[in-house]
Design an enzyme around this catalytic site. Sequence first.
Site, PDB file in Angstrom:
ATOM      1  N   GLU A  40       1.366  -5.571  10.843  1.00 52.27           N
ATOM      2  CA  GLU A  40       0.872  -4.190  10.989  1.00 52.27           C
ATOM      3  C   GLU A  40       1.677  -3.544  12.104  1.00 52.27           C
ATOM      4  OE1 GLU A  40      -1.394  -2.670   9.215  1.00 52.27           O
ATOM      5  OE2 GLU A  40      -2.483  -4.294   8.190  1.00 52.27           O
ATOM      6  N   GLU A  74       1.722   3.654   3.037  1.00 55.63           N
ATOM      7  CA  GLU A  74       2.208   3.082   4.296  1.00 55.63           C
ATOM      8  C   GLU A  74       3.730   3.160   4.303  1.00 55.63           C
ATOM      9  OE1 GLU A  74      -1.763   0.308   4.562  1.00 55.63           O
ATOM     10  OE2 GLU A  74       0.179  -0.676   4.620  1.00 55.63           O
ATOM     11  N   HIS A  90       3.107  -3.531   6.925  1.00 58.58           N
ATOM     12  CA  HIS A  90       2.060  -2.536   6.658  1.00 58.58           C
ATOM     13  C   HIS A  90       1.900  -1.606   7.855  1.00 58.58           C
ATOM     14  CE1 HIS A  90       0.005  -4.417   3.093  1.00 58.58           C
ATOM     15  NE2 HIS A  90       0.845  -5.369   3.457  1.00 58.58           N
ATOM     16  N   HIS A 144       0.869  -1.184   0.000  1.00 56.87           N
ATOM     17  CA  HIS A 144       0.000   0.000   0.000  1.00 56.87           C
ATOM     18  C   HIS A 144       0.905   1.234   0.000  1.00 56.87           C
ATOM     19  CE1 HIS A 144      -3.082  -2.835   1.950  1.00 56.87           C
ATOM     20  NE2 HIS A 144      -3.406  -2.653   0.693  1.00 56.87           N
TER      21      HIS A 144
HETATM   22 ZN   LIG Z   1      -1.466  -2.011   4.176  1.00 59.19          ZN
END
Ligand SMILES: [Zn+2]
Length: 328
Positions: free
Chosen positions: A215, A58, A152, A55
Amino acid sequence: MDLLTLLLENKLEDSLHFPPTIKSSWLAEGVLQLLPQDLPQEKKTDTLIISVGIHGNETAPVEILIQILSQLAQGSLALRHNLLLIFGNLPAMRAGQRYLDHDLNRMFGGRHHNFPLGNESGRAIELESVVRQFFSEPAVMASTRHRHLDLHTAIRGSCHEQFALLPYQSRGYAADFLQWLEESDIDALVFHNSAGGTFSNFTSEHFNADSCTLEIGKARPFGQNDLARFSNIAAALQDLVAGLFSVKRNKMALKRYRVVDAIIKQHDNFKLNIPEDTKNFTELPEGFEIACQQNQTWKITSPANLILFPNARVAIGLRAGLLLAQLT
Ligand SMILES: [Zn+2]
């Protein structure tokens, strides 16, 4: 020029040089294969993929990987694994957006065929192909352990700031991999209950890698990240790259959750009955109707009373949230 600028201007390939103990090859833009050359015969190498920026907005993981890359190039970090470093979605990074056309992290495992050819579907095809190429390297084929960490940052706040999502696997999860995640000081593990189109699911399903989506905190623009907040992740990654396994947990015990149900948006009239800024891992009361759409409602039933990634604004057919149960 700093390495991040060189990456974004597609000049990194010509500017970066490694010590003779590392054999480097670029497999595609933003995809760098590094193979250690000086290891004693008896020392078995493992294989590691670190991907960031799947992404584009990020940014903290991108900055962490740039740091590791710089340390490897300077020779201040030893390389003890076959390593594939991936900067995922460069056009989206340049635009400061999650994606340009569609979410790249829903397209792996051939799901890109369901999308028109565009920036992300083209990149998904390319990334699947370079990963296949990497796993056909003799040194990689000879290695016994394959790991993939896809880094992420989350859009929203979270009751657990750092957590790993482990893809669904019919085989068990490797104890030493779970151990490494625990020692890295993240707060929680989430085990998926079904296969999906994420990058980590792809490497787990097709290459038997110990994979996870990691994450590591909240997304901010380039240059606005306080990298000290991610120092535990950077240290654990450096430790893994150098083959040390020396990091030790400093926080209280890790929490574990399993996915029980996915809330899938299938109609324009889909509605989530919680505020937009509801934090990840928020606990909801028994019987509460969390979402509804034409002919369908989702109610909270114990023990699946926690919500992860609530987002009503996803495209039709995509996940608008996951319901979790805590594992004891
Ligand atoms: Zn992400």
